[in-house]
Design an enzyme around this catalytic site. Structure first.
Site, PDB file in Angstrom:
ATOM      1  N   ASN A 109      -8.321 -39.237  -3.372  1.00  0.00           N
ATOM      2  CA  ASN A 109      -9.027 -39.567  -2.143  1.00  0.00           C
ATOM      3  C   ASN A 109     -10.606 -39.514  -2.009  1.00  0.00           C
ATOM      4  O   ASN A 109     -11.447 -40.065  -1.617  1.00  0.00           O
ATOM      5  CB  ASN A 109      -8.283 -39.671  -0.873  1.00  0.00           C
ATOM      6  CG  ASN A 109      -8.084 -38.180  -0.571  1.00  0.00           C
ATOM      7  OD1 ASN A 109      -8.132 -37.330  -1.474  1.00  0.00           O
ATOM      8  ND2 ASN A 109      -7.686 -37.727   0.789  1.00  0.00           N
TER       9      ASN A 109
ATOM     10  N   SER B 255      -0.529 -33.901  -2.199  1.00  0.00           N
ATOM     11  CA  SER B 255       0.622 -34.301  -1.265  1.00  0.00           C
ATOM     12  C   SER B 255       1.389 -32.768  -1.015  1.00  0.00           C
ATOM     13  O   SER B 255       1.596 -32.012  -1.779  1.00  0.00           O
ATOM     14  CB  SER B 255       1.481 -35.029  -1.826  1.00  0.00           C
ATOM     15  OG  SER B 255       2.201 -34.649  -2.847  1.00  0.00           O
TER      16      SER B 255
ATOM     17  N   GLU C 297      -3.744 -27.174  -0.431  1.00  0.00           N
ATOM     18  CA  GLU C 297      -4.457 -27.973   0.717  1.00  0.00           C
ATOM     19  C   GLU C 297      -3.850 -29.278   0.861  1.00  0.00           C
ATOM     20  O   GLU C 297      -3.838 -30.129  -0.351  1.00  0.00           O
ATOM     21  CB  GLU C 297      -6.020 -28.049   0.252  1.00  0.00           C
ATOM     22  CG  GLU C 297      -6.892 -26.960   0.080  1.00  0.00           C
ATOM     23  CD  GLU C 297      -7.000 -26.151   1.364  1.00  0.00           C
ATOM     24  OE1 GLU C 297      -6.824 -26.831   2.487  1.00  0.00           O
ATOM     25  OE2 GLU C 297      -7.597 -25.122   1.487  1.00  0.00           O
TER      26      GLU C 297
ATOM     27  N   CYS D   4      -7.117 -36.829   4.417  1.00  0.00           N
ATOM     28  CA  CYS D   4      -6.158 -35.835   4.931  1.00  0.00           C
ATOM     29  C   CYS D   4      -6.355 -35.626   6.219  1.00  0.00           C
ATOM     30  O   CYS D   4      -5.295 -35.339   7.010  1.00  0.00           O
ATOM     31  CB  CYS D   4      -6.297 -34.544   4.010  1.00  0.00           C
ATOM     32  SG  CYS D   4      -7.756 -33.700   3.866  1.00  0.00           S
TER      33      CYS D   4
HETATM   34  P1  NAD Z   1      -0.373 -36.168  -5.275  1.00  0.00           P
HETATM   35  O1  NAD Z   1       0.176 -34.736  -4.560  1.00  0.00           O
HETATM   36  O2  NAD Z   1       0.561 -37.384  -5.585  1.00  0.00           O
HETATM   37  O3  NAD Z   1      -1.465 -35.810  -6.276  1.00  0.00           O
HETATM   38  C1  NAD Z   1      -2.462 -34.690  -6.435  1.00  0.00           C
HETATM   39  C2  NAD Z   1      -2.575 -34.179  -7.852  1.00  0.00           C
HETATM   40  O4  NAD Z   1      -1.292 -33.646  -8.317  1.00  0.00           O
HETATM   41  C3  NAD Z   1      -2.810 -35.554  -8.741  1.00  0.00           C
HETATM   42  O5  NAD Z   1      -3.810 -34.852  -9.627  1.00  0.00           O
HETATM   43  C4  NAD Z   1      -1.294 -35.694  -9.516  1.00  0.00           C
HETATM   44  O6  NAD Z   1      -1.554 -36.068 -10.993  1.00  0.00           O
HETATM   45  C5  NAD Z   1      -1.075 -33.890  -9.544  1.00  0.00           C
HETATM   46  N1  NAD Z   1       0.384 -33.886  -9.763  1.00  0.00           N
HETATM   47  C6  NAD Z   1       1.526 -34.592  -9.449  1.00  0.00           C
HETATM   48  N2  NAD Z   1       2.766 -33.929  -9.811  1.00  0.00           N
HETATM   49  C7  NAD Z   1       2.358 -32.995 -10.345  1.00  0.00           C
HETATM   50  C8  NAD Z   1       3.088 -31.761 -10.824  1.00  0.00           C
HETATM   51  N3  NAD Z   1       4.615 -32.189 -10.838  1.00  0.00           N
HETATM   52  N4  NAD Z   1       2.597 -30.730 -11.112  1.00  0.00           N
HETATM   53  C9  NAD Z   1       1.365 -30.597 -10.856  1.00  0.00           C
HETATM   54  N5  NAD Z   1       0.329 -31.615 -10.673  1.00  0.00           N
HETATM   55  C10 NAD Z   1       1.045 -32.744 -10.285  1.00  0.00           C
HETATM   56  O7  NAD Z   1      -1.442 -36.576  -3.927  1.00  0.00           O
HETATM   57  P2  NAD Z   1      -2.453 -37.884  -3.891  1.00  0.00           P
HETATM   58  O8  NAD Z   1      -1.302 -39.146  -3.532  1.00  0.00           O
HETATM   59  O9  NAD Z   1      -3.210 -37.972  -5.077  1.00  0.00           O
HETATM   60  O10 NAD Z   1      -3.227 -37.489  -2.642  1.00  0.00           O
HETATM   61  C11 NAD Z   1      -2.794 -37.653  -1.229  1.00  0.00           C
HETATM   62  C12 NAD Z   1      -2.401 -36.509  -0.432  1.00  0.00           C
HETATM   63  O11 NAD Z   1      -3.332 -35.447  -0.644  1.00  0.00           O
HETATM   64  C13 NAD Z   1      -2.257 -36.783   0.996  1.00  0.00           C
HETATM   65  O12 NAD Z   1      -1.043 -36.138   1.328  1.00  0.00           O
HETATM   66  C14 NAD Z   1      -3.488 -35.943   1.432  1.00  0.00           C
HETATM   67  O13 NAD Z   1      -3.231 -35.620   2.821  1.00  0.00           O
HETATM   68  C15 NAD Z   1      -3.358 -34.838   0.552  1.00  0.00           C
HETATM   69  N6  NAD Z   1      -4.866 -34.404   0.510  1.00  0.00           N
HETATM   70  C16 NAD Z   1      -5.070 -33.038   1.133  1.00  0.00           C
HETATM   71  C17 NAD Z   1      -6.357 -32.635   1.486  1.00  0.00           C
HETATM   72  C18 NAD Z   1      -6.597 -31.234   2.156  1.00  0.00           C
HETATM   73  O14 NAD Z   1      -7.625 -30.819   1.909  1.00  0.00           O
HETATM   74  N7  NAD Z   1      -5.501 -30.661   2.892  1.00  0.00           N
HETATM   75  C19 NAD Z   1      -7.385 -33.375   0.864  1.00  0.00           C
HETATM   76  C20 NAD Z   1      -7.055 -34.521   0.390  1.00  0.00           C
HETATM   77  C21 NAD Z   1      -5.990 -35.065   0.042  1.00  0.00           C
END
Ligand code: NAD
Length: 488
Positions: free
Chosen positions: A158, A239, A258, A292
């Protein structure tokens, strides 16, 4: 607006100072019009290993002084600033974010690199007197910060540029080598950031492998990062499900998480309802709600419920929905079918359970394939899906509450604890909210989604562990060594 939709941005990954095409390539899709905007390599586990090992080697060889790290990050910031418009257009084309928001993201990322450069020069230890211990008046100790070694940064879709800058800037400022893994759907803008860092590494004659970036799926690239013992610290934004998986599988490796949120904003009757409503709508709909710490639930004093619903609807009606490349557009496509369909499902289920559509409610069709318009939902109860789950779309569920204690109780009625907002003119209520809400940040007289790049930022409960924010991330990516001088 100059973005040429027919231009493709094919990019490679950076391993040990070389740009690698990879054997397999993955398409990057424009969420608004479905066109292919570019391709990236799908790294193999071996290539991820190469990146990590080159970072380990660079970490062992690098002896950049604090001033040199300041210079390196400043050069990267200059390069990124020169390419700000180009990278903003890339963010819009790969993520669907309106171009005005993408420009803000590019500016903030430059700022993050500059703040990181400054922070590199502020790494101090402390003198630790030994004489509080009986008989040790001639001994002296001090602490010195040292880099942890290899930091890996894994980022979500995002804020594809800024969230990577939040990790690589502080990691390099603290003297570490870095391996980045951007989100599979939105990797191109992060690759521009690494092009800028690579140019700075070259200009400073720093070791190859100081910064690396590997692209591909979470299950291949992410897993290798988690498994490899040469990674000293993993900084993950994404996530809660993946974050918990990492925490459970990363052994002794330090992990910062995060994660997701279901952030409440309280709108109390003693505030300027119209002003609060305008901020709430912006806070819920920027990046089509894919933020987020966006406003996920509005807890409204029931005495102003009607006024609030009208003001929220009015503010939502003023947002322009359309093509993200237009300067006038406020809300555009969601990043993927998965995110779009998830929002549709939450919306339809919540309405089926009795919520009223006060404004909006249209999605897809003429608006665009993955576009959901800003939508205000009235008469929402806390157990309805749009209120009880993280909504990653432009939904504004309004939950009436009868007193402030109920508002605070509802604010905490979630497994998440990222941020919260409270609109009130009463200092006692503001203080009560700040003390009672179990979240990493409580913002008085603004919405939950408040973040600047230098402030400590990070959630409680299922929203994560550890803090970002330049100074706090630099501390996190450093270890403290005690040096003692004893009576010889
Ligand atoms: P996601 O968890 O699907 O993916 C995040 C990253 O993790 C990607 O690069 C993905 O390829 C990688 N990933 C996926 N599976 C993995 C594994 N098994 N091992 C290691 N890496 C892996 O999240 P998303 O859909 O890209 O983003 C949305 C989520 O992110 C929402 O829940 C949002 O709230 C959260 N978010 C949090 C913050 C914060 O600062 N707290 C900021 C932005 C987004």
């Amino acid at each position: 607006m100059s973005l040429d939709q027919s231009e493709r941005t094919d990019k490679d990954m950076l391993i040990d100072g070389s740009w690698i095409e990879g054997d397999d390539r993955t398409d990057v899709i424009n969420p608004y019009d479905g066109t292919t905007v570019g391709t990236i390599p799908s790294a193999s586990r071996e290539q991820v290993t190469d990146a990590i090992e080159s970072a380990r080697d660079a970490a062992e060889r690098t002896s950049l002084s604090a001033y040199e790290r300041y210079e390196l990050l400043s050069i990267a910031a200059d390069r990124l600033e020169e390419r700000a418009e180009e990278v903003a257009e890339i963010i819009t084309s790969e993520q669907g974010k309106p171009i005005t928001e993408a420009r803000t993201e590019a500016d903030r990322s430059v700022q993050t690199l500059r703040l990181s450069a400054e922070e590199a020069k502020r790494q101090f230890g402390e003198y630790v007197p030994m004489d509080p211990q009986k008989g040790m008046s001639r001994d002296h100790c001090f602490t010195q910060p040292e880099p942890v070694g290899v930091v890996a940064g894994i980022t979500p879709f995002n804020f594809p540029l800024m969230l990577m800058a939040h990790k690589v800037g502080p990691a390099v400022a603290a003297g570490n080598a870095f391996v980045g893994k951007p989100a599979t759907a939105t990797p191109l803008s992060a690759l521009v950031l690494f092009e800028c860092l690579d140019a700075a590494v070259e200009e400073m004659d720093a070791p190859d492998g100081l910064v690396n970036v590997v692209t591909g799926s979470g299950s291949v690239v992410g897993e290798e990062i988690v498994d490899h013992e040469a990674v000293d610290s993993i900084s993950f934004t994404g996530s809660t499900a993946v974050g918990k998986y990492l925490a459970n599988n990363s052994g002794m490796t330090d992990v910062t998480l995060e994660l997701g949120g279901n952030d409440p904003t309280i709108l109390w009757s003693d505030t300027d309802v119209e002003r609060a409503a305008a901020e709430i709508v912006d806070g819920a709909c920027s990046n089509a709600g894919q933020v987020c710490n966006s406003v996920e639930r509005v807890l409204v004093d029931e005495r102003v419920e009607d006024e609030a619903l009208a003001a929220l609807s009015d503010a939502a009606s003023r947002l322009t929905v359309g093509d993200p490349v237009d300067d006038e557009t406020d809300v555009s496509a969601m990043v993927s079918d998965e995110e779009f369909n998830g929002t549709v499902e939450l919306f339809e289920e919540t309405v089926a359970q009795g919520a009223t559509v006060e404004y909006g409610g249209r999605y897809g069709g003429d608006l665009g394939e993955r576009v959901f318009e800003p939508t205000v939902l009235g008469g929402v109860t806390p157990d309805m899906p749009a209120a009880s789950e993280e909504t990653f779309g432009p939904l504004i569920p309004v939950i009436p509450v009868s007193d402030f204690d109920e508002a605070l109780e509802e604010a905490n009625n979630t497994e998440y604890g990222l941020e919260a907002g409270v609109f009130t003119q009463d200092i006692d209520r503001a203080k009560r909210a700040a003390d009672a809400i179990d979240a990493g940040g409580v913002n008085v007289n603004t919405v939950s989604g408040f973040r600047t790049d230098h402030m400590p930022y990070g959630g409680f409960k299922d929203s994560g562990t550890g803090k970002e924010g330049i100074k706090y991330a630099v501390e996190h990516f450093s270890r403290t060594k005690l040096v003692g001088f004893h009576d010889g």
